[in-house]
Design a protein around this motif. Sequence first.
Motif, PDB file in Angstrom:
ATOM      1  N   UNK A  78       1.926 137.929  22.884  1.00 44.22           N
ATOM      2  CA  UNK A  78       1.104 137.449  24.003  1.00 44.22           C
ATOM      3  C   UNK A  78       1.375 138.177  25.319  1.00 44.22           C
ATOM      4  N   UNK A  79       1.020 139.457  25.426  1.00 46.85           N
ATOM      5  CA  UNK A  79       1.195 140.163  26.699  1.00 46.85           C
ATOM      6  C   UNK A  79       0.304 139.559  27.777  1.00 46.85           C
ATOM      7  N   UNK A  80       0.653 139.830  29.019  1.00 45.83           N
ATOM      8  CA  UNK A  80      -0.109 139.318  30.154  1.00 45.83           C
ATOM      9  C   UNK A  80      -0.758 140.467  30.905  1.00 45.83           C
ATOM     10  N   UNK A  81      -1.834 140.151  31.608  1.00 45.32           N
ATOM     11  CA  UNK A  81      -2.494 141.084  32.517  1.00 45.32           C
ATOM     12  C   UNK A  81      -2.530 140.423  33.882  1.00 45.32           C
ATOM     13  N   UNK A  82      -1.970 141.100  34.884  1.00 44.18           N
ATOM     14  CA  UNK A  82      -1.925 140.545  36.235  1.00 44.18           C
ATOM     15  C   UNK A  82      -2.725 141.451  37.170  1.00 44.18           C
ATOM     16  N   UNK A  83      -3.417 140.823  38.107  1.00 43.60           N
ATOM     17  CA  UNK A  83      -4.252 141.572  39.050  1.00 43.60           C
ATOM     18  C   UNK A  83      -4.307 140.829  40.373  1.00 43.60           C
ATOM     19  N   UNK A  84      -4.455 141.579  41.455  1.00 38.23           N
ATOM     20  CA  UNK A  84      -4.582 140.977  42.783  1.00 38.23           C
ATOM     21  C   UNK A  84      -5.228 141.980  43.728  1.00 38.23           C
ATOM     22  N   UNK A  85      -5.888 141.454  44.736  1.00 34.92           N
ATOM     23  CA  UNK A  85      -6.491 142.296  45.775  1.00 34.92           C
ATOM     24  C   UNK A  85      -6.462 141.523  47.088  1.00 34.92           C
ATOM     25  N   UNK A  86      -6.170 142.208  48.188  1.00 36.37           N
ATOM     26  CA  UNK A  86      -6.230 141.562  49.493  1.00 36.37           C
ATOM     27  C   UNK A  86      -6.601 142.584  50.552  1.00 36.37           C
ATOM     28  N   UNK A  87      -6.914 142.082  51.743  1.00 38.08           N
ATOM     29  CA  UNK A  87      -7.322 142.948  52.849  1.00 38.08           C
ATOM     30  C   UNK A  87      -6.928 142.293  54.164  1.00 38.08           C
ATOM     31  N   UNK A 139      -7.134 137.554  46.609  1.00 38.00           N
ATOM     32  CA  UNK A 139      -7.384 136.767  45.396  1.00 38.00           C
ATOM     33  C   UNK A 139      -6.548 137.359  44.267  1.00 38.00           C
ATOM     34  N   UNK A 140      -5.982 136.496  43.432  1.00 37.16           N
ATOM     35  CA  UNK A 140      -5.152 136.966  42.329  1.00 37.16           C
ATOM     36  C   UNK A 140      -5.566 136.285  41.028  1.00 37.16           C
ATOM     37  N   UNK A 165      -3.846 134.518  24.637  1.00 30.67           N
ATOM     38  CA  UNK A 165      -3.691 133.274  23.881  1.00 30.67           C
ATOM     39  C   UNK A 165      -2.738 132.309  24.582  1.00 30.67           C
ATOM     40  N   UNK A 166      -2.740 132.362  25.917  1.00 33.42           N
ATOM     41  CA  UNK A 166      -1.859 131.493  26.685  1.00 33.42           C
ATOM     42  C   UNK A 166      -2.516 131.049  27.975  1.00 33.42           C
ATOM     43  N   UNK A 167      -1.687 130.796  28.974  1.00 29.90           N
ATOM     44  CA  UNK A 167      -2.154 130.248  30.244  1.00 29.90           C
ATOM     45  C   UNK A 167      -2.902 131.300  31.058  1.00 29.90           C
ATOM     46  N   UNK A 168      -3.846 130.824  31.840  1.00 32.15           N
ATOM     47  CA  UNK A 168      -4.589 131.644  32.791  1.00 32.15           C
ATOM     48  C   UNK A 168      -4.522 130.976  34.157  1.00 32.15           C
ATOM     49  N   UNK A 169      -4.273 131.765  35.198  1.00 28.24           N
ATOM     50  CA  UNK A 169      -4.286 131.214  36.539  1.00 28.24           C
ATOM     51  C   UNK A 169      -4.954 132.179  37.500  1.00 28.24           C
ATOM     52  N   UNK A 170      -5.657 131.605  38.461  1.00 29.10           N
ATOM     53  CA  UNK A 170      -6.354 132.411  39.458  1.00 29.10           C
ATOM     54  C   UNK A 170      -6.532 131.589  40.722  1.00 29.10           C
ATOM     55  N   UNK A 171      -6.766 132.290  41.827  1.00 29.24           N
ATOM     56  CA  UNK A 171      -7.001 131.596  43.071  1.00 29.24           C
ATOM     57  C   UNK A 171      -6.794 132.474  44.288  1.00 29.24           C
ATOM     58  N   UNK A 181      -4.983 127.112  33.804  1.00 30.45           N
ATOM     59  CA  UNK A 181      -5.607 126.509  32.626  1.00 30.45           C
ATOM     60  C   UNK A 181      -4.867 126.957  31.379  1.00 30.45           C
ATOM     61  N   UNK A 182      -4.634 125.998  30.480  1.00 25.07           N
ATOM     62  CA  UNK A 182      -4.032 126.276  29.184  1.00 25.07           C
ATOM     63  C   UNK A 182      -4.746 125.401  28.169  1.00 25.07           C
ATOM     64  N   UNK A 183      -5.553 126.011  27.310  1.00 30.74           N
ATOM     65  CA  UNK A 183      -6.377 125.243  26.392  1.00 30.74           C
ATOM     66  C   UNK A 183      -7.433 124.462  27.154  1.00 30.74           C
ATOM     67  N   UNK A 184      -7.488 123.159  26.924  1.00 30.38           N
ATOM     68  CA  UNK A 184      -8.487 122.322  27.597  1.00 30.38           C
ATOM     69  C   UNK A 184      -7.946 121.693  28.876  1.00 30.38           C
ATOM     70  N   UNK A 185      -6.680 121.959  29.198  1.00 24.29           N
ATOM     71  CA  UNK A 185      -6.058 121.377  30.385  1.00 24.29           C
ATOM     72  C   UNK A 185      -6.121 122.356  31.553  1.00 24.29           C
ATOM     73  N   UNK A 186      -6.481 121.835  32.719  1.00 24.32           N
ATOM     74  CA  UNK A 186      -6.541 122.655  33.929  1.00 24.32           C
ATOM     75  C   UNK A 186      -5.965 121.866  35.096  1.00 24.32           C
ATOM     76  N   UNK A 187      -5.147 122.521  35.902  1.00 24.06           N
ATOM     77  CA  UNK A 187      -4.548 121.892  37.075  1.00 24.06           C
ATOM     78  C   UNK A 187      -4.626 122.862  38.243  1.00 24.06           C
ATOM     79  N   UNK A 188      -4.651 122.305  39.438  1.00 24.25           N
ATOM     80  CA  UNK A 188      -4.649 123.114  40.659  1.00 24.25           C
ATOM     81  C   UNK A 188      -3.363 122.843  41.418  1.00 24.25           C
ATOM     82  N   UNK A 189      -2.663 123.914  41.777  1.00 24.28           N
ATOM     83  CA  UNK A 189      -1.374 123.781  42.444  1.00 24.28           C
ATOM     84  C   UNK A 189      -1.372 124.574  43.750  1.00 24.28           C
TER      85      UNK A 189
END
Length: 299
Positions: free
Chosen positions: A195-204, A219-220, A226-232, A252-260
Amino acid sequence: MRRMLICGVVALCWARGLAAQPVPARDLWEFPLGAVLEPAALAAEPGAGLWNPAASALRPGERIRFGVASLSTGAQQGVDGQLLSASFRRASGTTVGLSVARTSVAGLVRTDSDPQSVGDISYASLLASATAARTLLPHVTAGLAVRWREGRADQDVHTAIAADLGVVLHDLPWRHARIALSSFLWRPGREIDDRPAFVAAADARVVGRSASRELRLGFSQNNVNRGATELGPFLSGRLERLEVRAALVRGAAGSNAVTRMRSGLAVYYARYVVGVAREEGSSGLGPVYQFTLSSILKR
């Protein structure tokens, strides 16, 4: 840099040919060790480039950077993480670095036929990385990391070799924008189990005229196969020695999503940068606290 690229190719071939046994405790690397203050793809405060090897590059005039980071959820059954790193800019302009990171879960107990504890269960992972980063074109820095990872779940212990590539586009003509992309824990052919990850971000920069007096907005996004996804979105504002940072992360992981909410403060003093940060707890875990310290020696 050329030698590091050759080592990376060798590591990728080796990783592809390793036994198909998945390495335990992969989920511990979904915690943002060293990346609560900053998005993972841009995180350079401890000087590690843990999530993006290109972020470890030192600027001209900078010679050595040391960094440490500590992360804890503060709960009885919580996650702890530590990071130690060092980077050195060679006369050729290539920055080479080493880092060692460890994450573990405390408070897991083994029981027999009754609820009484008969010992602790070890659940931990150790990650050692060798990195190289270099500015290849104006505003474009690329990096490579070769990683050795050990995962431990009770008596089950396995290791793996991974290699990651990253890039940072920096100081772009429009608003001094930055764009960063990287893989994390990539083993070709083992994407399903490892389960490798891909990370990305951009700002100005939206306000200000220098790096020491500015407000940045960005925004990142981080995706684990096949694991967790986060963005914001995230923002940072610096006024000389003081910098305030905040991010709103939807995971978000599966059907569960939370905002932190993530928030933190960095203080610049002489050649040191001290940072403290907090992420709101979720899913029964306590809040995540992070401390970072880095120091840069100049020529």
